[in-house]
Design a protein around this motif. Structure first.
Motif, mmCIF file in Angstrom:
data_model
loop_
_atom_site.group_PDB
_atom_site.id
_atom_site.type_symbol
_atom_site.label_atom_id
_atom_site.label_comp_id
_atom_site.label_asym_id
_atom_site.label_seq_id
_atom_site.Cartn_x
_atom_site.Cartn_y
_atom_site.Cartn_z
ATOM 1 N N THR A 133 0.872 -1.179 0.000
ATOM 2 C CA THR A 133 0.000 0.000 0.000
ATOM 3 C C THR A 133 0.904 1.223 0.000
ATOM 4 O O THR A 133 2.120 1.118 0.230
ATOM 5 N N ILE A 134 0.321 2.389 -0.235
ATOM 6 C CA ILE A 134 1.118 3.610 -0.235
ATOM 7 C C ILE A 134 1.757 3.834 1.127
ATOM 8 O O ILE A 134 2.941 4.133 1.246
ATOM 9 N N GLN A 135 0.976 3.659 2.203
ATOM 10 C CA GLN A 135 1.505 3.916 3.534
ATOM 11 C C GLN A 135 2.565 2.900 3.927
ATOM 12 O O GLN A 135 3.544 3.241 4.603
ATOM 13 N N ASN A 136 2.438 1.647 3.486
ATOM 14 C CA ASN A 136 3.469 0.655 3.772
ATOM 15 C C ASN A 136 4.818 1.090 3.216
ATOM 16 O O ASN A 136 5.863 0.961 3.871
ATOM 17 N N CYS A 137 4.798 1.598 1.994
ATOM 18 C CA CYS A 137 6.040 2.066 1.372
ATOM 19 C C CYS A 137 6.568 3.306 2.088
ATOM 20 O O CYS A 137 7.775 3.427 2.324
ATOM 21 N N CYS A 176 0.262 6.777 -14.050
ATOM 22 C CA CYS A 176 0.447 5.976 -12.836
ATOM 23 C C CYS A 176 -0.905 5.353 -12.500
ATOM 24 O O CYS A 176 -1.663 5.877 -11.676
ATOM 25 N N ASP A 177 -1.220 4.259 -13.158
ATOM 26 C CA ASP A 177 -2.585 3.722 -13.133
ATOM 27 C C ASP A 177 -2.669 2.281 -12.627
ATOM 28 O O ASP A 177 -3.676 1.603 -12.839
ATOM 29 N N GLN A 178 -1.617 1.790 -11.953
ATOM 30 C CA GLN A 178 -1.622 0.416 -11.463
ATOM 31 C C GLN A 178 -2.206 0.357 -10.046
ATOM 32 O O GLN A 178 -1.789 1.111 -9.169
ATOM 33 N N ILE A 179 -3.148 -0.551 -9.825
ATOM 34 C CA ILE A 179 -3.752 -0.711 -8.508
ATOM 35 C C ILE A 179 -2.755 -1.348 -7.546
ATOM 36 O O ILE A 179 -2.014 -2.269 -7.906
ATOM 37 N N CYS A 180 -2.712 -0.843 -6.308
ATOM 38 C CA CYS A 180 -1.830 -1.426 -5.296
ATOM 39 C C CYS A 180 -2.259 -2.857 -4.984
ATOM 40 O O CYS A 180 -3.450 -3.129 -4.789
ATOM 41 N N PHE A 181 -1.301 -3.757 -4.909
ATOM 42 C CA PHE A 181 -1.617 -5.158 -4.613
ATOM 43 C C PHE A 181 -2.277 -5.311 -3.246
ATOM 44 O O PHE A 181 -3.084 -6.215 -3.040
ATOM 45 N N GLY A 182 -1.926 -4.410 -2.309
ATOM 46 C CA GLY A 182 -2.460 -4.530 -0.959
ATOM 47 C C GLY A 182 -3.712 -3.733 -0.689
ATOM 48 O O GLY A 182 -4.315 -3.867 0.385
ATOM 49 N N ARG A 183 -4.144 -2.905 -1.644
ATOM 50 C CA ARG A 183 -5.365 -2.100 -1.442
ATOM 51 C C ARG A 183 -5.903 -1.679 -2.799
ATOM 52 O O ARG A 183 -5.261 -0.914 -3.528
ATOM 53 N N THR A 184 -7.090 -2.138 -3.114
ATOM 54 C CA THR A 184 -7.621 -1.969 -4.472
ATOM 55 C C THR A 184 -8.144 -0.566 -4.764
ATOM 56 O O THR A 184 -8.445 -0.272 -5.924
ATOM 57 N N ASN A 185 -8.263 0.295 -3.754
ATOM 58 C CA ASN A 185 -8.722 1.658 -4.041
ATOM 59 C C ASN A 185 -7.572 2.668 -4.007
ATOM 60 O O ASN A 185 -7.788 3.861 -3.871
ATOM 61 N N GLY A 202 1.318 10.864 7.310
ATOM 62 C CA GLY A 202 0.981 9.805 8.251
ATOM 63 C C GLY A 202 1.992 9.580 9.352
ATOM 64 O O GLY A 202 1.902 8.584 10.080
ATOM 65 N N THR A 203 2.950 10.501 9.525
ATOM 66 C CA THR A 203 3.897 10.350 10.615
ATOM 67 C C THR A 203 3.228 10.634 11.948
ATOM 68 O O THR A 203 2.260 11.402 12.025
ATOM 69 N N CYS A 204 3.749 10.029 13.008
ATOM 70 C CA CYS A 204 3.121 10.148 14.330
ATOM 71 C C CYS A 204 3.651 11.342 15.112
ATOM 72 O O CYS A 204 3.051 11.739 16.107
ATOM 73 N N HIS A 205 4.759 11.899 14.717
ATOM 74 C CA HIS A 205 5.340 13.065 15.384
ATOM 75 C C HIS A 205 5.901 13.998 14.320
ATOM 76 O O HIS A 205 6.263 13.563 13.227
ATOM 77 N N GLY A 206 5.946 15.278 14.635
ATOM 78 C CA GLY A 206 6.524 16.201 13.673
ATOM 79 C C GLY A 206 6.467 17.635 14.132
ATOM 80 O O GLY A 206 5.695 17.994 15.036
ATOM 81 N N PHE A 220 -1.921 7.423 7.991
ATOM 82 C CA PHE A 220 -2.810 7.788 6.885
ATOM 83 C C PHE A 220 -2.088 7.534 5.555
ATOM 84 O O PHE A 220 -0.896 7.797 5.449
ATOM 85 N N PRO A 221 -2.759 7.019 4.510
ATOM 86 C CA PRO A 221 -4.207 6.785 4.381
ATOM 87 C C PRO A 221 -4.704 5.466 4.960
ATOM 88 O O PRO A 221 -5.872 5.151 4.829
ATOM 89 N N ASN A 222 -3.820 4.669 5.581
ATOM 90 C CA ASN A 222 -4.292 3.492 6.303
ATOM 91 C C ASN A 222 -5.010 3.932 7.577
ATOM 92 O O ASN A 222 -4.916 5.088 7.992
ATOM 93 N N GLU A 223 -5.707 3.016 8.223
ATOM 94 C CA GLU A 223 -6.307 3.317 9.512
ATOM 95 C C GLU A 223 -5.212 3.501 10.556
ATOM 96 O O GLU A 223 -4.160 2.870 10.486
#
Length: 397
Positions: A133-137, A176-185, A202-206, A220-223
């Motif tokens: 997913t984007i956030q995983n990367c 850039c039109d390839q769906i993420c393998f871990g999240r289809t949206n 999505g960082t926890c501190h800053g 973010f964008p994950n839960e």
């Protein structure tokens, strides 16, 4: 007169705020703009109130929460990978298409770039995953100490520096039109194309010091995860007030708490718990705002998006927390009332300037007349004061 005009300009000036994206979600579900054509061919979109034969139309969205209405603007009512619209059905049976909206990418998204492969466009750490997913990367690259994360072909993650990103060749985001393998949206780059993001998303501190910006819930964008404990500092030295707007707030658990504190005094300005609805806009008289978020150990949730900006003039009062969910005095005042106040100050400033000009003119006339009378008797000592006064006035024009 020039001084008066300068005063009027100074009174009317407002602090400049950088333009923000039209979208704050990764797939543009919140897009409410006016683009009304789709595909590379720019095919006109059909009106949503004329698509009764399809699943999404004005009848399926009576409340308007999905953004459908008597218009033909691109929307994303089904949480697809990006906004789209229905089009007139072609011979190949296609009756809808994605919209290419450059301004509809969440803050932190840098763009779509060419990756020629050898060497990689981003030459830092890299990896592949069938659950990408984007956030995983982003998290992977953040842990490795890199500034940017790039996703490619749905399953590949690359990390790199600002100098590497600056050297990349940018192309249309539609490539850039390839769906993420871990999240289809979500879209994770394309074939030989990198979707690049800043790792601060999505960082926890800053620490934030820009005049305006966006703060995302952790991951973010994950839960956001259970048992999160995060803190952010917003310090804008040239501002007297920080305005806060909740673009979205989806925190389900009442035990999850978001606090806003004055960084100078430590006083609690605002608190909201999961399940509550935050006010639309708030403004706090401080140049240092601390935001903390704590979730319990059991429940996670979609999260929130907070937009902030610094203001160069006072807009509201900071009232210490008194047990209420929000302090009424912390909310932004009525725009019409604020405009009336600005007009009153403008009128007072103009009147004062005109009064000073009148007094100055009267004093000048008095001195000129007095000296003129004296000079008729003592021409040698005084000289030609009429000529001197005219020359002085010219130098002031």
């Amino acid at each position: 007169m020039l001084a008066l005009l300068g005063l009027l300009v100074a009174v009317r000036s407002e602090p400049s705020v950088p333009e923000l994206s039209e979208c704050f979600t990764v797939n543009g579900r919140d897009y409410r703009g006016s683009v009304n054509d789709a595909g590379a061919e720019k095919i006109p979109c059909l009106y949503w109130n004329q698509t009764i034969q399809h699943r999404y139309n004005t009848q399926s969205d009576p409340s308007g929460d999905l953004g459908l209405g008597n218009h033909n603007h691109c929307r994303n009512p089904d949480s697809d990978v990006q906004p789209w619209c229905y089009v007139s059905e072609a011979e190949d049976g296609i009756y809808w298409k994605y919209c290419d909206i450059p301004s509809c990418h969440m803050p932190g998204y840098v763009g779509c770039f060419v990756d020629r492969g050898s060497p990689p466009a981003l030459n830092g750490a890299s990896g592949t995953s069938k659950k990408l997913t984007i956030q995983n990367c982003i998290q992977f690259c953040r842990r490795k100490g890199h500034e940017f994360a790039g996703v490619e072909a749905g399953y590949a993650c690359f990390c790199g520096s600002s100098s590497e990103v600056a050297a990349l060749q940018k192309v249309s985001s539609s490539q850039c039109d390839q769906i993420c393998f871990g999240r289809t949206n979500e879209l994770c780059g394309g074939d030989g194309k990198l979707s690049v993001y800043s790792v601060w998303v999505g960082t926890c501190h800053g620490n934030f010091s820009s005049t305006a910006g966006v703060l995302y819930s952790p991951d973010f964008p994950n839960e956001y995860s259970a048992d999160s404990s995060c803190a952010w500092d917003i310090i804008i030295p040239d501002s007297t007030t920080i305005q806060v707007h909740f673009q979205s707030f989806h925190v389900p658990d009442p035990d999850d708490v978001l606090d806003l504190k004055d960084g100078r005094s430590g006083s609690l300005l605002f608190q909201i718990r999961g399940g509550q609805e935050p006010p639309n806009n708030m403004a706090f008289q401080t140049d240092h705002l601390q935001i903390t978020f704590k979730s319990n150990r059991e429940v996670s949730g979609p999260g929130y998006v907070i937009v902030y900006r610094g203001l160069g003039h006072l807009r509201s009062s900071v009232v210490p927390y008194s047990g209420m969910t929000s302090s009424p005095a912390a909310e932004e005042g009525d725009p019409a009332q604020s405009e009336q106040h600005r007009n009153v100050w403008l009128l007072l400033a103009a009147s004062s300037a005109l009064l000073l000009l009148g007094i100055g003119y009267s004093v000048w006339r008095f001195l000129a007349c007095s000296c003129s009378t004296l000079c008729r008797h003592q021409r040698v000592q005084c000289g030609d004061l009429t000529s001197v006064n005219q020359s002085s006035m010219k130098s002031l024009l």
